[in-house]
Design a protein around this motif. Structure first.
Motif, PDB file in Angstrom:
ATOM      1  N   LEU A  39     -12.249 -24.117  20.281  1.00 21.30           N
ATOM      2  CA  LEU A  39     -10.865 -23.958  20.721  1.00 21.30           C
ATOM      3  C   LEU A  39      -9.982 -24.899  19.902  1.00 21.30           C
ATOM      4  CD1 LEU A  39      -8.939 -22.647  22.859  1.00 21.30           C
ATOM      5  CD2 LEU A  39      -9.130 -24.810  24.102  1.00 21.30           C
ATOM      6  N   TYR A  40      -9.057 -24.306  19.160  1.00 21.34           N
ATOM      7  CA  TYR A  40      -8.047 -25.098  18.459  1.00 21.34           C
ATOM      8  C   TYR A  40      -6.884 -25.282  19.426  1.00 21.34           C
ATOM      9  CZ  TYR A  40     -10.545 -24.163  14.110  1.00 21.34           C
ATOM     10  OH  TYR A  40     -11.507 -24.102  13.125  1.00 21.34           O
ATOM     11  N   GLY A  41      -6.512 -26.539  19.650  1.00 24.05           N
ATOM     12  CA  GLY A  41      -5.446 -26.770  20.628  1.00 24.05           C
ATOM     13  C   GLY A  41      -4.774 -28.107  20.400  1.00 24.05           C
ATOM     14  N   TYR A  42      -3.845 -28.389  21.267  1.00 29.00           N
ATOM     15  CA  TYR A  42      -3.117 -29.661  21.231  1.00 29.00           C
ATOM     16  C   TYR A  42      -3.080 -30.157  22.674  1.00 29.00           C
ATOM     17  CZ  TYR A  42       0.811 -32.899  20.318  1.00 29.00           C
ATOM     18  OH  TYR A  42       1.617 -34.000  20.198  1.00 29.00           O
ATOM     19  N   SER A  55      -0.036 -29.148  24.812  1.00 26.81           N
ATOM     20  CA  SER A  55       0.443 -27.766  24.714  1.00 26.81           C
ATOM     21  C   SER A  55       0.046 -27.020  25.986  1.00 26.81           C
ATOM     22  CB  SER A  55      -0.204 -27.100  23.496  1.00 26.81           C
ATOM     23  OG  SER A  55      -0.617 -25.788  23.791  1.00 26.81           O
ATOM     24  N   SER A 114      -2.504 -24.222  25.334  1.00 26.48           N
ATOM     25  CA  SER A 114      -3.866 -24.749  25.119  1.00 26.48           C
ATOM     26  C   SER A 114      -4.488 -25.180  26.452  1.00 26.48           C
ATOM     27  CB  SER A 114      -3.836 -25.970  24.195  1.00 26.48           C
ATOM     28  OG  SER A 114      -3.183 -25.675  22.997  1.00 26.48           O
ATOM     29  N   ARG A 165      -8.042 -24.142  28.174  1.00 31.24           N
ATOM     30  CA  ARG A 165      -9.058 -25.122  28.605  1.00 31.24           C
ATOM     31  C   ARG A 165      -9.447 -24.894  30.061  1.00 31.24           C
ATOM     32  NH1 ARG A 165      -5.538 -29.056  25.839  1.00 31.24           N
ATOM     33  NH2 ARG A 165      -4.863 -29.789  27.884  1.00 31.24           N
ATOM     34  N   TYR A 189     -13.779 -28.582  20.914  1.00 31.42           N
ATOM     35  CA  TYR A 189     -12.318 -28.657  20.876  1.00 31.42           C
ATOM     36  C   TYR A 189     -11.863 -29.228  19.532  1.00 31.42           C
ATOM     37  CZ  TYR A 189      -7.631 -30.186  22.400  1.00 31.42           C
ATOM     38  OH  TYR A 189      -6.285 -30.390  22.531  1.00 31.42           O
ATOM     39  N   VAL A 232      -0.688 -22.778  18.817  1.00 26.95           N
ATOM     40  CA  VAL A 232      -1.973 -23.009  19.485  1.00 26.95           C
ATOM     41  C   VAL A 232      -1.870 -22.396  20.878  1.00 26.95           C
ATOM     42  CG1 VAL A 232      -2.671 -25.066  18.217  1.00 26.95           C
ATOM     43  CG2 VAL A 232      -1.216 -25.347  20.235  1.00 26.95           C
ATOM     44  N   PRO A 233      -2.995 -21.960  21.449  1.00 26.51           N
ATOM     45  CA  PRO A 233      -4.368 -22.137  20.994  1.00 26.51           C
ATOM     46  C   PRO A 233      -4.858 -20.971  20.138  1.00 26.51           C
ATOM     47  CG  PRO A 233      -4.405 -21.153  23.173  1.00 26.51           C
ATOM     48  CD  PRO A 233      -2.946 -21.332  22.801  1.00 26.51           C
ATOM     49  N   SER A 272      -2.997 -17.102  24.607  1.00 26.25           N
ATOM     50  CA  SER A 272      -3.847 -17.593  25.701  1.00 26.25           C
ATOM     51  C   SER A 272      -4.181 -16.505  26.728  1.00 26.25           C
ATOM     52  CB  SER A 272      -3.171 -18.783  26.391  1.00 26.25           C
ATOM     53  OG  SER A 272      -1.926 -18.406  26.925  1.00 26.25           O
TER      54      SER A 272
END
Ligand code: GSH
Length: 213
Positions: free
Chosen positions: A3-6, A9, A12, A16, A28, A54-55, A67
């Motif tokens: 999972l690409y995220g911040y 965010s 994101s 999660r 992550y 993101v994500p 998402s």
């Protein structure tokens, strides 16, 4: 899965919560939305997600953005526990509430919108705050009215769902922006209950490896 995220965010955060709820192990990978002019704009990331948002979820050869699409994918590949429980009417209500947040409210307050307001249109910080207040208020007022009809312990009845996944990060983000939340007692009651769920708590921005708190 990756999972690409911040960390803070909201989209994101949704992904999660959904992954945790379904007890799916994932790796992550932080994408810093501010540093280096925004790592989401780097070519390597844009190859994964041309929107530069993101994500992004990677599952083998499957690369998915959005998402809600990620949640639907997880629902298809890992049906239990379900993010869309109940009968057709309840599932319709869940999707409608999720979309109220993900398609109507969040895009108006997203980072790139705020950056455009200040950098291109030279909107002042005060005016930007008024913008945020306005859209949060419109959206949360309607959300509260909808909850009067469909809520139970959670957003739709007594079962956790995709609507709850979307609610938690949006309230977190409202608190970040200093939005008054006293007028939404049903929504905030549900939010407090959701925060106590371990799989929701583990997805909190402050618990992520890239958290800056
Ligand atoms: N509808 C998208 C929204 C994605 C989105 O707006 N992500 C934000 C963070 S919550 C982002 O990456 N913003 C970066 C930017 O605006 O440059 C989803 O649900 O995945």
């Amino acid at each position: 899965m990756e999972l690409y995220g911040y960390w803070r965010s909201s989209a994101s955060y949704r992904a999660r919560i959904a992954l945790n709820y379904k007890q799916i192990d994932y790796h992550y990978i932080p994408v810093h939305l501010i540093k280096e002019g925004g790592q989401q704009h780097k070519q390597a990331y844009r190859q994964l997600n041309p929107n530069g948002l993101v994500p992004t979820l990677v599952d083998g050869k499957v690369i998915l953005h959005q998402s809600l699409a990620i949640m639907e994918y997880l629902e298809d590949t890992h049906p239990q526990p379900s993010l869309l429980p109940g009968n057709a009417q309840q599932r319709g209500a869940i999707r409608a509430l999720a979309l109220d947040i993900a398609s109507e409210l969040q895009p108006l307050i997203n980072l790139r919108v705020q950056q455009y307001l200040s950098q291109q249109l030279e909107v002042s910080d005060n005016a930007k705050q008024a913008w945020l207040q306005h859209w949060f208020k419109q959206s949360f007022q309607a959300f509260e009215r909808n909850l009067e009809e469909v809520a139970g312990v959670y957003c739709v009845g007594d079962q956790f769902s995709m609507a709850d996944v979307c609610l938690v990060p949006q309230v977190y983000s409202a608190q970040r922006f200093g939005i008054a939340l006293d007028d939404y007692p049903i929504m905030m009651g549900i939010y407090q209950r959701l925060l106590e769920l371990p799989f929701v708590a583990a997805a909190h921005p402050s618990k992520q490896p890239d958290a800056e708190v």
